[in-house]
Design a protein around this motif. Sequence first.
Motif, PDB file in Angstrom:
ATOM      1  N   UNK A 165       5.444  -2.915   9.794  1.00 19.45           N
ATOM      2  CA  UNK A 165       4.318  -3.656   9.223  1.00 19.45           C
ATOM      3  C   UNK A 165       4.687  -4.104   7.821  1.00 19.45           C
ATOM      4  N   UNK A 166       4.408  -5.357   7.517  1.00 19.61           N
ATOM      5  CA  UNK A 166       4.492  -5.852   6.147  1.00 19.61           C
ATOM      6  C   UNK A 166       3.066  -6.121   5.687  1.00 19.61           C
ATOM      7  N   UNK A 167       2.688  -5.472   4.596  1.00 12.91           N
ATOM      8  CA  UNK A 167       1.319  -5.590   4.093  1.00 12.91           C
ATOM      9  C   UNK A 167       1.354  -6.076   2.657  1.00 12.91           C
ATOM     10  N   UNK A 168       0.457  -6.989   2.335  1.00 15.69           N
ATOM     11  CA  UNK A 168       0.418  -7.494   0.971  1.00 15.69           C
ATOM     12  C   UNK A 168      -0.849  -8.267   0.699  1.00 15.69           C
ATOM     13  N   UNK A 169      -1.033  -8.605  -0.560  1.00 19.86           N
ATOM     14  CA  UNK A 169      -2.180  -9.383  -0.972  1.00 19.86           C
ATOM     15  C   UNK A 169      -2.051 -10.841  -0.566  1.00 19.86           C
ATOM     16  N   UNK A 217       5.935  -1.571   4.929  1.00 16.26           N
ATOM     17  CA  UNK A 217       6.331  -1.983   3.593  1.00 16.26           C
ATOM     18  C   UNK A 217       5.197  -2.721   2.918  1.00 16.26           C
ATOM     19  N   UNK A 218       4.881  -2.329   1.687  1.00 17.48           N
ATOM     20  CA  UNK A 218       3.748  -2.914   0.980  1.00 17.48           C
ATOM     21  C   UNK A 218       4.185  -3.495  -0.353  1.00 17.48           C
ATOM     22  N   UNK A 219       3.482  -4.537  -0.791  1.00 17.18           N
ATOM     23  CA  UNK A 219       3.839  -5.195  -2.046  1.00 17.18           C
ATOM     24  C   UNK A 219       3.235  -4.512  -3.263  1.00 17.18           C
ATOM     25  N   UNK A 220       2.247  -3.650  -3.063  1.00 14.09           N
ATOM     26  CA  UNK A 220       1.611  -2.989  -4.191  1.00 14.09           C
ATOM     27  C   UNK A 220       0.758  -1.827  -3.736  1.00 14.09           C
ATOM     28  N   UNK A 221       0.159  -1.125  -4.703  1.00 13.67           N
ATOM     29  CA  UNK A 221      -0.588   0.092  -4.380  1.00 13.67           C
ATOM     30  C   UNK A 221      -1.839  -0.185  -3.558  1.00 13.67           C
ATOM     31  N   UNK A 239       1.069 -15.362   1.052  1.00 12.86           N
ATOM     32  CA  UNK A 239       1.141 -16.825   1.127  1.00 12.86           C
ATOM     33  C   UNK A 239       2.532 -17.306   0.745  1.00 12.86           C
ATOM     34  N   UNK A 240       3.139 -16.676  -0.267  1.00  7.05           N
ATOM     35  CA  UNK A 240       4.504 -17.047  -0.633  1.00  7.05           C
ATOM     36  C   UNK A 240       5.489 -16.701   0.482  1.00  7.05           C
ATOM     37  N   UNK A 241       5.285 -15.557   1.121  1.00  6.58           N
ATOM     38  CA  UNK A 241       6.130 -15.217   2.272  1.00  6.58           C
ATOM     39  C   UNK A 241       5.946 -16.240   3.380  1.00  6.58           C
ATOM     40  N   UNK A 249       0.013  -7.903   7.772  1.00  7.37           N
ATOM     41  CA  UNK A 249      -1.380  -7.680   7.386  1.00  7.37           C
ATOM     42  C   UNK A 249      -1.603  -8.256   5.994  1.00  7.37           C
ATOM     43  N   UNK A 250      -2.663  -9.052   5.855  1.00 10.15           N
ATOM     44  CA  UNK A 250      -3.003  -9.679   4.586  1.00 10.15           C
ATOM     45  C   UNK A 250      -4.301  -9.052   4.088  1.00 10.15           C
ATOM     46  N   UNK A 251      -4.244  -8.463   2.890  1.00 11.02           N
ATOM     47  CA  UNK A 251      -5.411  -7.784   2.326  1.00 11.02           C
ATOM     48  C   UNK A 251      -5.858  -8.477   1.044  1.00 11.02           C
ATOM     49  N   UNK A 252      -7.163  -8.353   0.749  1.00 11.24           N
ATOM     50  CA  UNK A 252      -7.638  -8.810  -0.555  1.00 11.24           C
ATOM     51  C   UNK A 252      -7.537  -7.658  -1.551  1.00 11.24           C
ATOM     52  N   UNK A 253      -7.956  -7.898  -2.778  1.00 11.00           N
ATOM     53  CA  UNK A 253      -7.787  -6.893  -3.834  1.00 11.00           C
ATOM     54  C   UNK A 253      -8.612  -5.641  -3.592  1.00 11.00           C
ATOM     55  N   UNK A 254      -9.668  -5.754  -2.775  1.00 11.97           N
ATOM     56  CA  UNK A 254     -10.509  -4.602  -2.473  1.00 11.97           C
ATOM     57  C   UNK A 254     -10.049  -3.867  -1.228  1.00 11.97           C
ATOM     58  N   UNK A 255      -8.920  -4.278  -0.666  1.00 12.59           N
ATOM     59  CA  UNK A 255      -8.410  -3.626   0.536  1.00 12.59           C
ATOM     60  C   UNK A 255      -9.006  -4.161   1.822  1.00 12.59           C
ATOM     61  N   UNK A 256      -9.767  -5.243   1.724  1.00 15.55           N
ATOM     62  CA  UNK A 256     -10.333  -5.844   2.928  1.00 15.55           C
ATOM     63  C   UNK A 256      -9.284  -6.640   3.687  1.00 15.55           C
TER      64      UNK A 256
END
Length: 381
Positions: free
Chosen positions: A263-267, A219-223, A272-274, A356-363
């Motif tokens: 998996x929960x993936x997000x920016x 599950x992802x929070x955005x594209x 941080x809110x989660x 999984x915590x990603x930055x805006x560039x997918x890192x």
Amino acid sequence: MTAVDGGDIDGFMESEGKNLRRGWTTGTCAAAASKAACQALLSGAFPATVEVSLPGGQRPSFVLAQEAKGDNFATAGIIKDAGDDPDVTHGALIVSTVRRGRSRTGITFRAGTGVGMITRPGLPLPPGEPAINPVPRKMISAAIAEVAGPDADLEVEISVPNGERLAEKTLNPRLGIVGGISILGTTGIVIPFSCSAWIHSIWRGIDVARAAGLTHIAGSTGSASEQAVAEHHSLPEIALIDMGDFVGGMLKYLRDNPVPQITIAGGVAKMTKLAQGMLDVHSKRGLADMEALAQIAAECGASDELAERISGSNTVAGAFNLASEAGIELGDRVASRAWSTAAKVLNSPEMALEILVFDRDGGLRGCAPFTPTSHSSDPAS
């Protein structure tokens, strides 16, 4: 256009001090259009207005936007009014064509132009059926019975001009619904900003993945995070759940419809809110607590001066960058705390959860590895 009997329905609700107008589902519009078409087929004349019953007992009435009849068919159309909800089908024309059916076949359903067909198992209807959901089917059948009796043999074809284009803005293609939109609704009423359609799409995505035998979904929070997690795990599209801000909505459904690996993936901001206990991570539900984030940074070795700068940051991304420049990586600690929030909802040793915590560039900025979600488990322990 629609007309409502105000004695039966309060068409408004209050949200944040504003009166928001409720609307009607595609299922309600399809039922009203079908009743009008049936009446014209049997009597030769269309009604001036058409009234239908909703599952809760309310009876809204509608005026027709389209009508036509010919040999063995009648067609009626109603413009969907979603009220003040930002629904992609607001303003769409919902059309029903009713024909006489074969003896003793009852009410049968067909998908016309712009209504999808189901191609994958796991949805409320099997592959090969038109995407007219069970409750709308019951509403259509009940509406027709009011004018044709309970034993009528009729074929009902629902169409939505431009429905295929509208479906591109929904999750239908991912769910295996091809060719158009679904005819939806469980109450018949659209509640403004309830996001019920999105949440139901999350549930149906899980159903489809389970029916396909998948053992891992994400599950992802955005594209951006969806693309990143798909590449990270080489996941097929059917395993990807666009949960948006509704982390809790996805987890609660998984609690009763389990998948072995989640998996929960997000920016950085939403994770941080989660981590801070928010299961709905929309900005309207609250902002990340920067002082709490500064405390996490201090636990990771940040100086008092750096913690103060993080506390005063305008954004979580900015706070992460400040920490990273000082050699302090917050991601794993944030991921671990986010895991704890999510695991409390699942609470099952049969389901292993990863964050999984990603930055805006997918890192990848942080990870809490797959760990069974019983209360006794913790990826950081």
